[in-house]
Design a protein around this motif. Structure first.
Motif: not given
Length: 234
Positions: A174-184
C-alpha cells in the motif's frame, strides 16, 4: 534524475537516449537477452553498462552483472554490494552502494505520461491509495499520478526482492504519495509504502514492512528511489 534523490553513499550512472545501447554485453550477461528483440537487448546492454560504470565509481571491479534464475531475473551484484537498474524510453540508469552503507536500494524511471488503459486498476487497490490519488490529482492535475504510483511500486519491489526472492504483487504494498509544495524547480516529493505480506527482517531490528522513498518529475520523466541506510554499529 536519480542522482538528485539518492544519498552520497550511492554511486549512479545515467544515460539519455541510446548513448550506451551498443556497449557489448559480457558473455555471462548474454543468456538474459538471448531471445530478446533488438530494442530490449539494447536497453539491457545500456543498463549493464551504467551499472559497471557506477561500480567503478564505487572503486570496485566493473565485471559482469548476470541475472538470477527467478522469474523476474534480478541483477546479481558483487558480494557486499546492493544495486538497482532501470530503463525506459530515452533513459537508462543504475545505482550501487556498499551494503555496509546502504541496506536496501531500488530505483525506477518511467515516461511522464498517462498509464495505458486498465493499468491503474491493477496497481492500486486499497481505499487509502484511491483517496490519496484523487486528492493529488485535484491539487495538481497536470501530474500523471498513476504513472508515478506505478514507478514507486516498482521501486518498492526492487528494494524488497533481494531479501525475499519472490514476486511482490502490486496489491501487496500500500503506497501513499506526497507532493512537496515548497520545492522550487521540478515537481518532487516523497512516498511511503507499507508491505502487506510478512517477511524476514532486513537487519537486526529493521523490519521489512515500511519503506520510504523520494520522487521527481522532470524533462518528460518520473523517477522514484528507495535507499535505506544500514544500521550503524552503535
Amino acid at each position: 534524475m536519480i542522482e538528485h534523490l539518492l544519498p552520497a553513499a550511492v554511486r549512479t550512472r545515467a544515460a539519455y537516449g541510446d548513448e550506451l545501447d551498443r556497449v557489448p554485453l559480457h558473455p555471462e550477461e548474454e543468456p538474459a537477452v538471448a531471445r530478446a528483440v533488438p530494442k530490449r537487448r539494447a536497453e539491457h546492454a545500456a543498463g549493464r553498462a551504467c551499472a559497471r560504470e557506477a561500480l567503478a565509481a564505487l572503486g570496485l571491479p566493473a565485471g559482469p552483472i548476470p541475472r538470477d534464475n527467478a522469474d523476474r531475473g534480478a541483477p546479481v551484484w558483487p558480494k557486499g554490494v546492493v544495486g538497482s537498474i532501470t530503463h525506459c524510453e530515452g533513459y537508462r540508469a543504475a545505482a550501487v552502494a556498499r551494503a555496509a552503507d546502504i541496506l536496501a536500494l531500488g530505483i525506477d524511471a518511467e515516461p511522464d505520461g498517462p498509464l495505458p488503459d486498465g493499468v491503474l486498476d491493477v496497481i492500486h487497490s486499497t481505499p487509502e491509495e484511491r483517496a490519496a490519488l484523487a486528492e493529488l490529482t485535484a491539487a495538481k492535475p497536470e501530474m500523471h499520478w498513476g504513472r508515478l504510483l506505478f514507478s514507486a511500486k516498482e521501486t518498492v519491489y526492487k528494494a524488497w526482492y533481494p531479501y525475499h526472492h519472490r514476486m511482490l504483487g502490486f496489491e501487496e504494498a500500500e503506497l501513499l504519495l506526497a507532493h512537496d509544495q515548497s520545492a522550487s524547480g521540478p515537481a518532487r516529493g516523497t512516498f511511503t509504502a507499507r508491505v502487506l505480506v510478512p517477511g524476514p527482517l532486513l537487519a537486526d531490528g529493521v523490519g521489512p514492512a515500511l519503506f520510504t522513498g523520494r520522487w521527481i518529475a522532470h524533462a518528460g520523466l518520473v523517477a522514484t528511489v528507495i535507499a535505506i541506510p544500514a544500521p550503524s554499529e552503535s
